[in-house]
Structures are given as structure tokens and as C-alpha cells.
Enzyme design. Structure first.
Site, short mmCIF file in Angstrom:
data_model
loop_
_atom_site.label_atom_id
_atom_site.label_comp_id
_atom_site.label_asym_id
_atom_site.label_seq_id
_atom_site.Cartn_x
_atom_site.Cartn_y
_atom_site.Cartn_z
N HIS A 225 0.67 -0.62 0.45
CA HIS A 225 0.29 -0.09 -0.37
C HIS A 225 0.75 1.43 -0.20
O HIS A 225 0.44 2.64 -0.33
CB HIS A 225 -0.82 0.36 0.83
CG HIS A 225 -0.26 0.15 2.60
ND1 HIS A 225 -1.01 0.88 3.25
CD2 HIS A 225 0.80 0.44 3.06
CE1 HIS A 225 -0.45 1.35 4.42
NE2 HIS A 225 0.88 0.93 4.44
N GLU B 59 -3.12 -6.45 4.04
CA GLU B 59 -3.19 -5.32 3.75
C GLU B 59 -4.80 -5.20 3.74
O GLU B 59 -5.55 -5.98 4.13
CB GLU B 59 -3.20 -5.17 2.37
CG GLU B 59 -1.31 -5.78 1.67
CD GLU B 59 -0.88 -3.83 1.67
OE1 GLU B 59 -1.93 -2.49 2.58
OE2 GLU B 59 0.04 -3.67 1.35
N GLU C 236 -4.98 2.83 -0.78
CA GLU C 236 -5.43 1.22 -0.06
C GLU C 236 -6.13 0.54 -0.89
O GLU C 236 -7.54 1.92 -1.84
CB GLU C 236 -6.57 1.73 1.26
CG GLU C 236 -5.85 1.87 2.39
CD GLU C 236 -4.21 1.35 2.62
OE1 GLU C 236 -5.05 0.13 3.10
OE2 GLU C 236 -3.14 2.06 3.42
#
Length: 432
Positions: free
Chosen positions: A340, A369, A396
Site C-alpha cells: 500500500h 493489507e 488502499e
């Protein structure tokens, strides 16, 4: 035409042509009425329902549901005017008050015992002007950070007790020192780039906000105090959240039960594993699993990690994950909140450097993540997405974005494992 305004600024703004716009007529009464009154009855019932379950079972999931519903209730009940003032006044001023308190070590003075303390007493303990400090204390109490017990008298809370530790209090100088100026510069940066998606970590809002040509991580190298604060903040962010290696999240034993892993085989390679915290947790929670555990990091991080009292079975290795992976045929390669930080192009470079080392039908890639859902996204995740856009020119990612990225380098997603809303998922991948 009445109410029309000219929306151009000298006719242009760095290539972004602004068209004249019609200002909408807004009834002033709307701004002073509850924002979404139709939702209030259902939210009150939901809070009562989950509240009873929480009081009975003391369940963490029920607590989180109450918090979600309580926040939604505030948003529904407050008026647009109140929301505007909350955004524009309370958030920045609260931050300033807390960071001042951190710098003065005010929370330690307040929280050394449970007795209420006067503003004058706290001013004496911190060595500052009592009139100034009384104003800071009053705002902290008004915002629920500390508890007011009388005129200019306050007592500690769980928050103030926690803030005695740098692990928690470092969040505030960290944000000021290396995060927030980039976020505040994001609107100007997006405007100057014609609202295109940022895709260069050396030409992002971070550089504008902090007046630097350095990438975020190079900036931290030049400011070791901020780097230390950042590491503390990240450790606090992850505390108390479900871990992929907890029972009921990801079936860890499958790594050694589906395919035999000997003590000489490499079980897990943590790429960009920092100070080895994740593999230390893994060893604590799964002490009986065979196989080597390897943390790969840059030289200066490995040097710091060697000073820690890590489990002797955890190996430290200098490696840059942009370079070709040197551990061939590990059972699993693991990355926690690494991708990310980087643009899609950089992520493809990282993944392509790994894929040749993976053994088809044997090796897995485990990506720990955030996966943003298509609806009902959690505010922590969306906040972090804006931070990543501003300070890293990264993101994200949603499930579809993760799948597209992973498949573009010759891997496939086996399954996305998720414990609950707002918690990082584990994306299990194999060679396609």
C-alpha cells in the site's frame, strides 16, 4: 441571473478550466435541522440491542457495533451547521491541544494517580503559564480527552493514562512532523494536476506540504526522530486488532499439513518485515511449526533488529524487495502493509521480482493489507487511503484492484480471508 457566480480564476488553473457554475438555492433552515432524522429511530434501537448484548457478553464485536451505530447517530442528529463547525474548528484545535499536552508531558502529570488536579497544580507540574494551560485543559475536557470534575479541575481518563507512553503519544508529533502537511496540501496538489490520480511518490502532495524533493521514506531517513515516532504510531495502530495468524482467521496449519515442511525448509519469508515483530508473533502463536522464518529488510533496519532480543530461530537477512528474491521455493512469502506504500507500477516491480522464486503448486504469497469493500467501508481504512494518496501517491485497494494488480504479474488470488470490518485481510496468492 440571481445567485449566479463566476467560477473561473483568471480563466484557468494549471490547465484545469473551471466552468461558470450556478450556486444552488439552499433553504437556511436545512442547515440547522438534523442531517438525517429518518435514521434516528432505527439507530437508537440498534444501540439498545447491541448495548444489551455487550453488557451481557462483554463481546468486542458488539462493542464495535455500538460504536458504529453511535457515530451514525451523531451524524444523523447533528445539523449541517454543527458538522461544519466540528470539521473546521474542533478537529484542528483538539489536535493542537493534544500535541501541546504531549510536549508538556501534561498527561503524565494528570494521570500519575486517580485524584482530581487543578489547572494551577498542573501548571506548576509542567512549568507553564497557568492561564494558558487552563484554556488547553478546558478544551481537552470539552472534547472528552480528560474529565472535568469542577471549576478548573480535572482527572485522568483511559486516554490520558495511555498517553503517558511514547508508543501512543508519539502519534501526534509524528503526524505533524511527517504526515499532516502533505494531507493538507492534497487539495492544492490535485487542483494543480487537473485532479488526476497521484502516481509518483516523489511528486505528490507530500513534497508540496513539506517543501521537499524527497520521497516519504527518504525524508524519514533524514529525520530519525520522526522515523521513531512513525514506528511507534504504526505499532499502536496495529495493537488490539485481529491478526491473520489467530485461530479462526487464516488456517495456518495448512501451510505444513497440506505439504510437508521440514526444519531445513523455509516456511515463511517476511519481505520488508521491519524489526521482526510479525514473525516474533508468529513464533509465539505457532511454536511447534517446523521450518525456517526469515525477515528481509534494508541494511539499517536489519542492524537495528539485531540489537533486539528476537527468537534465535528468526533469521535476519539484508534484502531490498525491489531486487530479485534470493530465497527460492519458500513455502510462503509474506508482506504486511508493504504494497500500500507504493504505486501500481512499483508494486508490479516488487511482485515480478518475487514470482520467479515461487515454486508452482507449493509456494504461496500472503499479502496482509486492507481490502476496501464496495459498500460500508470503515472510516479508518478510508482515512488511510487519503493519507496514502497524499503522502505516497499510493492507495488502499479494493478487491477488484487487488485482483487486477496480482493477476497482472502472473499470480492468482486463491482466497481473501477477512476477520471483520475495518481489519486488514489476508490475500492468499499462488502462481497462476
Amino acid at each position: 441571473m440571481a445567485g449566479a457566480i463566476n467560477g473561473t480564476v483568471n480563466g484557468h488553473n494549471n490547465g484545469h478550466i473551471k466552468k461558470p457554475i450556478q450556486e444552488a438555492f439552499v433553504d437556511g433552515n436545512v442547515a440547522i435541522a438534523p442531517n438525517d432524522p429518518e435514521e434516528v429511530p432505527a439507530l437508537l434501537k440498534r444501540i439498545t440491542l447491541h448495548g444489551e448484548a455487550y453488557l451481557t457478553e462483554n463481546d468486542e464485536l458488539e462493542r464495535s457495533k455500538i460504536l458504529d451505530s453511535a457515530r451514525s447517530l451523531v451524524y444523523a442528529l447533528e445539523t449541517p451547521r454543527e458538522a461544519i463547525i466540528r470539521h473546521c474548528w474542533s478537529q484542528s484545535t483538539l489536535y493542537a491541544a493534544i500535541e501541546t499536552a504531549v510536549d508538556l508531558d501534561l498527561f503524565r502529570a494528570l494521570s500519575r494517580d486517580a485524584k482530581p488536579k487543578s489547572a494551577a497544580e498542573l501548571a506548576l507540574a509542567t512549568g507553564v503559564n497557568p492561564v494558558m494551560l487552563a484554556r488547553i485543559l478546558k478544551h481537552l475536557a470539552a472534547m472528552g480527552v480528560i474529565k472535568e470534575t469542577g471549576p478548573d479541575e480535572y482527572r485522568r481518563t483511559g486516554f490520558s493514562i495511555s498517553m503517558q507512553s511514547a508508543r501512543y503519544s508519539d502519534a501526534y508529533p509524528c503526524m505533524t512532523g511527517c504526515i499532516t502537511a502533505g494531507v493538507l496540501a492534497l487539495p492544492a496538489h490535485l487542483k494543480a494536476t487537473n485532479y488526476t490520480t497521484p502516481n509518483d511518490g516523489t511528486k505528490s502532495a507530500f513534497q508540496r506540504g513539506f517543501d521537499t524533493d524527497l520521497h516519504f521514506f527518504d525524508f524519514l531517513k533524514q529525520h530519525p526522530q520522526h522515523a521513531s515516532e512513525f514506528n511507534n504510531h504504526m505499532s499502536a495502530y496495529r495493537q488490539g486488532r485481529p491478526s491473520w495468524m489467530d485461530p479462526g482467521f487464516y488456517p495456518v496449519r495448512r501451510l505444513v499439513e497440506e505439504i510437508t515442511v521440514s526444519t531445513e525448509d523455509v516456511l515463511l519469508v517476511d519481505m520488508g518485515g521491519g524489526m521482526g515483530h510479525d514473525l516474533s508473533e508468529f513464533r509465539r502463536k505457532w511454536p511447534d511449526l517446523a521450518g525456517r522464518l526469515i525477515v528481509q529488510e534494508l541494511p539499517d533496519v536489519v542492524a537495528q533488529a539485531r540489537e533486539l532480543n528476537l527468537d534465535p530461530r528468526i533469521e535476519l537477512m539484508v534484502h531490498d524487495f525491489f531486487d530479485e528474491q534470493v530465497i527460492i521455493g519458500a513455502r510462503a512469502y509474506y508482506m504486511h502493509s508493504a504494497l500500500h506504500d507504493w504505486t501500481d507500477d512499483d508494486c508490479r516491480r516488487i511482485l515480478r521480482s518475487l514470482v520467479p522464486a515461487m515454486r508452482e503448486g507449493y509456494s504461496k504469497l500472503l499479502i496482509n493489507e486492507n481490502v476496501i469493500p464496495s459498500t460500508n467501508a470503515y472510516w479508518e481504512t478510508t482515512s488511510l487511503d487519503i493519507i496514502m494518496m497524499a503522502d505516497f501517491a499510493s492507495r488502499e485497494r479494493t478487491e477488484s484492484q487487488w485482483r487486477a494488480l496480482i493477476e497482472s504479474v502472473g499470480l492468482k488470488v486463491v482466497k481473501i480471508w477477512t476477520a471483520r470490518r475495518g481489519v486488514e485481510s489476508l490475500i492468499e496468492c499462488e502462481v497462476a
